[in-house]
Design an enzyme around this catalytic site. Structure first.
Site, mmCIF file in Angstrom:
data_model
loop_
_atom_site.group_PDB
_atom_site.id
_atom_site.type_symbol
_atom_site.label_atom_id
_atom_site.label_comp_id
_atom_site.label_asym_id
_atom_site.label_seq_id
_atom_site.Cartn_x
_atom_site.Cartn_y
_atom_site.Cartn_z
ATOM 1 N N CYS A 102 2.913 -0.249 -7.120
ATOM 2 C CA CYS A 102 4.363 -0.115 -6.879
ATOM 3 C C CYS A 102 4.756 -0.754 -5.562
ATOM 4 O O CYS A 102 5.472 -1.733 -5.518
ATOM 5 C CB CYS A 102 4.761 1.353 -6.818
ATOM 6 S SG CYS A 102 4.678 2.173 -8.381
ATOM 7 N N GLU A 117 2.416 -0.486 -2.471
ATOM 8 C CA GLU A 117 1.392 -0.154 -1.497
ATOM 9 C C GLU A 117 0.777 -1.394 -0.858
ATOM 10 O O GLU A 117 0.158 -2.210 -1.539
ATOM 11 C CB GLU A 117 0.289 0.674 -2.167
ATOM 12 C CG GLU A 117 0.761 1.926 -2.876
ATOM 13 C CD GLU A 117 1.000 1.726 -4.360
ATOM 14 O OE1 GLU A 117 2.091 1.223 -4.722
ATOM 15 O OE2 GLU A 117 0.142 2.054 -5.179
#
Lengths: 842, 262
Positions: A438, A440
């Site tokens: 997502c 990171e």
């Protein structure tokens, strides 16, 4: 002269054909891998686990059915049918066994499975009882962690039931020296070992497993070369015949050898990408900085006249399509949390070089074009933004945003680089960061980030404060003082922090238990061959072979907690308008509104148990009556009026997301209750924990398990997502939301923050719309926001899509950290997306 | 010393991230009170100077509040970072800002002191000396010309256009940057001839100048009900894109930099 070529390259007609082939049928579950894996495991019992993993991988590579789909230029599929999936019983299987008959009809991410395949899986599963990572993890977990999970304080579901993934491997090294080159490094390392070394045995087994896996993967590619030759012989269309001959040639060379052309580099990249997701079920296998490591091959071919920009673009478009060919079946509950069949393969363009110079090149622009051409959720496409990012690059990215596909996500180098340096990376490594899954960040090829390690619901510990750590008759958290003892706001806030600290420790325990189970039962030799410093250290990624090791569980609900704690501080302690007990009653009674199903069932189960404990075991009718009474939650008129007044008073207080400094700084402090304690914990791979602040889409299903909160939020409704303000509470326009969100400390949340904005298409209309949009991103980033992403669809479009899903099969929305097909999302998630504040230009 | 920061005025709204009234990302401050009563006005609550009640979505809210320049500036400066990135800034709108000349001037001056780009959206319906007072602090003057016929202008807005047209002539010379804006209102000024007349005048006072054609919209309609007033343009549809393009061609034919929208 800049290093890039601006004009857009037109889309080849092949791409539309590839896409339509991909979506012709429903995704299916195939069983070949599970069967082959089990066969191999049965034969290798008693051997070192790393050897068993390598032998199983080799057996799969040798025998997994292969196919070349019509029109493909880049080949390699781990399922015969498009967009289908294999299963991975070594991680867990009970959920799928239980859901075999319902997986086809469930609301989120359904899969077809034939009766024959169900039979095969039921047979395979007989072998796996007691042998999975999830069962071992549970053995390792503390009672407190299990209790917290039972009460839905957090869920580590991701890796509890599946592989870990969440890595970016050394694609550049495979492209440069091929699997044979890496094998040679492993052989060297093997030769350097001496029998007197303390860990001679485990190192030897690991390096042999690496060699075996790489050899198997090379041979797997060569099977495609043979298949392409066979198909070419039968092919009557001379153009396709030639294409197949080229494919055969590519697959005979790569990934075994280093790539000599851009086309070979593309094919080699794809084998790595797909095989990592065949070895294990971990998602978020992220291609990372594709525009950087592919560029030398492109540039060389272009300079030598071996390739046209058009053909290079076509090959990239083919890869973009292939990234949507991979799939994964999750349990029904997780499918809600990760809705949209997403594998989170994050690919990022732009940013800086390791030396700190602008890295934008032709391929960066062509990545945007590929996403424009393909218009599908994968790859999760991201762009890096820094003060030196060319304006035209952001404008082109804005054009992609404007289509409403939910891509790209924008990341701020000016925050992420220092945040990573703060975690011990060198400046060069930090500048080379990519994004996993997502949101990171990590430095590629040498990090095992264990990002996405759990969802932590920050609202639940506050609920526990009202019961002194107990709920439904069980002591879930530590005993904090009773409500009358909480005489000052500081004492109340301390009680919340005590519940938070305890639950964070329980989550750490759960994560570390799972971590140990993966190391013990599912080390991955193929993956480890492409991550530094596994070969030199002679151990797998799962055993701590990576240079950097983190565990990154994500908290969500900051906006709710900021608004909630602020409401309590103001109304109970500062203005003394209400007592804490009155708040407690209102929350327990859901402000006098009907009780949502999940919570009503929990309360019913508890009431039934209480009766049973008293020796009055209720019959089914009594239970049904209790349930009805609880869900209806009929409240006397005077009480209801009181609750309504309370909610109205809460509603009139300032809310996070409106550029009101006082409440924003309060939110910043609330976020610290999660991010600070976490960084003191260590994981078994020798790294530390680091917080993320993003929910994927779990804020909806986990919101369903959360009671009413003091910010006026009703029980069962979604919790705020990521660092975004609560849905509908930010009413001062997009710049005000941006300013509020930027007031949080994004540097400490080095596992990523997620800010979702939803724009009406009119806001990005024309050149001036795009310019303002870019200015807004720049402005947010100037103030040290880390990430922002956009949904650009009208409310009407979404409502119509709910009514007529058949008309909107390809409507892509941004969910949270990734894009998904709107019509595949569950109804409640669809509603949540529709209800998020729609920001527009005025 | 900085007394003008304490100048008081009456506003009814502050809108951030506005992208259609002047360059870049802007914050619009809406001043209350207007000399005209345009039938199509999308902000009818702006017309009276008095603070009043308006019902929207079933709730009654007070329209209008008295503020100091300093208070407004604090809000305006919140988006400074976005102005810097986009070349945006502050836009005064209304109502007619010139009805509160001291406040408007002080506000623009304060914005200039803070280094912001400034704009005003105005009918220029005021004595020219009043207008001249704020020109030193103004980067963009967005001026309405609604009709060239004084009688029709009076019928639909309550006033003749003579003063405004005279002022336009002066502003073309004295304002740093003037843009003529024409609200295109069916039944009032949406024929090719009427637009041609405005374009002709614009090209005479400002050859090659800028003109924006703003298509009528109905977004203000419900507010009339909320104020207990009658909406006289009931039943009128916004001009079609096709028609707007025809009018754009007319404006372009006078050698102007014409566009649809702000």
């Amino acid at each position: 002269m800049p290093d890039y070529y601006i004009p857009e390259i037109p889309k080849s007609p092949r791409i539309a054909r590839l896409v339509s082939h991909l979506f012709e049928q429903m995704p299916q579950i195939e069983t070949d891998r599970a069967v082959l894996l089990t066969e191999a495991y049965k034969k290798s019992e008693g051997k070192p686990v790393i050897t068993r993993r390598a032998e199983a991988f080799a057996h799969i590579m040798e025998n997994l059915p292969i196919t070349i789909r019509p029109d493909e230029l880049i080949v390699g599929s781990n399922t015969i049918r498009p967009r289908s999936c294999q299963v991975f019983p070594e991680y867990s299987y009970r959920w799928l066994e239980d859901e075999l008959d319902t997986v086809e009809t469930r609301s989120a991410d359904p899969f077809y499975i034939s009766e024959e395949n169900k039979k095969i899986l039921r047979e395979v599963y007989k072998y796996w009882g007691g042998k999975t990572t999830s069962e071992l993890a549970e053995e390792y977990m503390s009672d407190g962690a299990k209790m917290a999970m039972k009460h839905n304080i957090f869920t580590p579901g991701n890796y509890f039931y599946n592989g870990v993934g969440h890595l970016c491997v050394k694609y550049d090294e495979v492209l440069a020296i091929g699997f044979d080159g890496i094998k040679a490094k492993a052989v060297d390392a093997l030769l350097k070992l001496t029998p007197g070394d303390a860990d001679y045995g485990t190192r030897t087994a690991f390096l042999k497993a690496v060699i075996m896996s790489l050899e198997a993967a090379s041979r797997y590619a060569e099977r495609y070369a043979l298949l392409a030759v066979e198909m070419a012989e039968k092919e009557t269309d001379p153009r396709r015949k030639l294409e197949l001959a080229l494919i055969a040639n590519n697959c005979a060379n790569v990934p075994r050898k280093g790539a000599t052309t851009f086309y070979e580099a593309c094919q080699s990249f794809w084998f790595v990408q797909m095989l990592l997701q065949t070895e294990a079920s971990g998602h978020s296998i992220s291609p990372g900085r594709f525009d950087q490591y592919m560029y030398p091959y492109y540039k060389k071919d272009l300079d030598q006249g071996k390739i046209t920009r058009e053909f290079a673009q076509e090959l990239m478009d083919c890869i973009w399509v292939k990234l949507n060919d991979l799939n994964k079946v999750r349990d029904a509950a997780s499918a809600e949390g990760f809705a949209g069949y997403s594998l989170f393969q994050n690919l990022i363009a732009g940013g800086q070089t390791e030396e700190g110079l602008d890295a934008t090149n032709d391929l960066s622009f062509m990545c945007i074009s590929a996403s424009l051409h393909v218009m599908l959720p994968m790859p999760s496409f991201s762009v890096r933004v820094w003060n030196g990012t060319p304006h035209e690059f952001l404008l082109r990215a804005g054009e992609l945003t404007r289509t409403g596909v939910g891509l790209p996500a924008y990341y701020n180098d000016e925050v992420i680089i220092p945040a990573l340096v703060n975690r011990g990376l060198s400046l060069e490594e930090a500048r080379n960061y990519c994004i996993i899954g997502c949101v990171e960040p990590q430095t590629p090829g040498k990090t095992d980030g264990w990002h996405d390690a759990a969802f932590f619901n920050m609202c639940r510990p506050l609920e526990l404060v009202f019961g002194g750590g107990a709920e439904l008759g069980e002591q879930v958290g530590p005993k904090t003082p009773s409500l009358p003892e909480l005489t000052t706001f500081d004492k109340f806030y301390d009680a919340y922090k005590a519940q938070m600290n305890y639950m964070i420790e329980m989550m750490v325990n759960a994560d570390n238990s799972i971590d140990l189970a993966h190391a013990e039962r599912c080390p991955l030799p193929f993956l480890s061959s492409m991550v530094d410093d596994c070969i030199a250290r002679g151990k797998s990624v799962q055993n701590g072979g990576a240079v950097y090791n983190f565990t990154g569980p994500q908290g969500f609900g900051i906006a709710n907690m900021a608004d909630a704690l602020y409401a309590i501080k103001t109304l109970v302690y500062d203005e003394k308008k209400y007592t804490l007990q009155q708040f407690a009653n209102a929350l327990k009674n859901n402000y006098g509104e009907a009780m949502p199903p999940v919570i009503a069932s929990q309360l019913t189960t508890y009431a039934a148990k209480e009766l049973a404990d008293k020796g009055k075991t209720p019959n089914e009718q009594t239970i049904a009556d209790i349930y009805t009474k609880i869900s209806e939650n009929k409240t006397p008129a005077d009480k209801k009026a009181f609750y309504d007044k309370l909610r109205a008073d809460i509603d009139s207080l300032p809310k996070f997301g409106n550029d009101i400094k006082e409440i924003d700084l309060f939110a910043r402090d609330v976020a610290y209750t999660y991010t600070r304690p976490l960084q003191d914990y260590k994981n078994p791979r020798g790294g530390i924990f680091q917080a993320g602040l993003y929910p994927v889409s779990a804020n909806v299903p986990l919101g369903a398990q959360t009671g009413a909160t003091p910010d006026g939020r009703l029980a069962g409704t979604p919790v705020a997502d990521g660092v975004s303000p609560s849905a509908g509470k930010d009413i001062n326009g997009p710049t005000a939301s941006c300013n509020s969100v930027a007031r949080l400390d994004h540097f400490i949340a080095s596992n990523g923050t997620l800010f979702n904005m939803k724009f009406h298409p009119s806001a990005l209309k024309g050149e001036s719309g795009l310019e303002s949009f870019v200015a807004m991103i720049r402005g947010y980033f100037d103030q040290k926001g880390m990430h922002v992403q956009f949904n650009v669809v009208s409310r009407e479009t979404l409502l119509d899509a709910q009514k007529n899903p058949e008309k909107y099969k390809s409507l892509v929305v941004r969910v949270a950290g990734y894009s998904a097909l709107f019509t595949t999302l569950s109804r409640s998630l669809q509603d949540d997306i529709i209800n998020r504040t729609e920001q527009g230009g005025f | 010393m900085q007394d003008y920061l304490n100048t008081k005025g009456r506003i009814f709204d502050i809108q951030r991230f506005s992208v259609h009234d002047g360059p870049g990302v802007r914050t619009i401050v809406f001043l209350k009170g207007c000399v005209l009563r345009c039938r199509w006005c999308c902000n009818p609550e702006s017309q009276r100077y008095e603070i009043e009640q308006m019902t929207t979505a079933g709730k009654t809210k007070t329209v209008g509040r008295d503020v100091t320049v300093k208070e407004v500036l604090e809000d305006v400066l919140k988006d400074r970072v976005y102005y810097r990135r986009s070349g945006g800034g502050l836009t005064l709108s209304g109502g007619e800002s010139l009805c509160q000349p001291e406040f408007a001037t002080a506000l623009l001056r304060a914005a200039k002191d803070a280094g912001l780009n400034t704009a005003i959206e105005s009918t220029a319906c005021a004595p020219i000396d009043t207008i001249r007072g704020l020109l030193p602090y103004l980067d963009h003057y967005l001026m309405d010309i609604k009709h060239m016929n004084p009688n029709k202008h009076k019928e639909f807005t309550g006033r003749e256009n003579t003063l405004m047209l005279e002022n336009a002539k002066i502003l073309a010379k004295e304002a740093k940057h003037l843009v003529i804006r024409v609200p295109v209102i069916p039944t009032f000024n949406d024929t090719k001839e009427e637009i041609a007349a405005i374009a002709k005048y614009t090209s005479e006072i400002m050859p090659g100048g800028e003109i924006n054609l703003l298509p009528y919209h109905r977004l203000g309609q419900d507010k009339y009900k909320g104020l207990g007033r009658e909406y006289l343009l009931e039943g009128i549809s916004p001009p079609t894109d096709e028609h707007m393009n025809e009018l754009l061609e007319v404006a372009l034919s006078y050698g102007l930099k014409a566009k649809i929208g702000g």
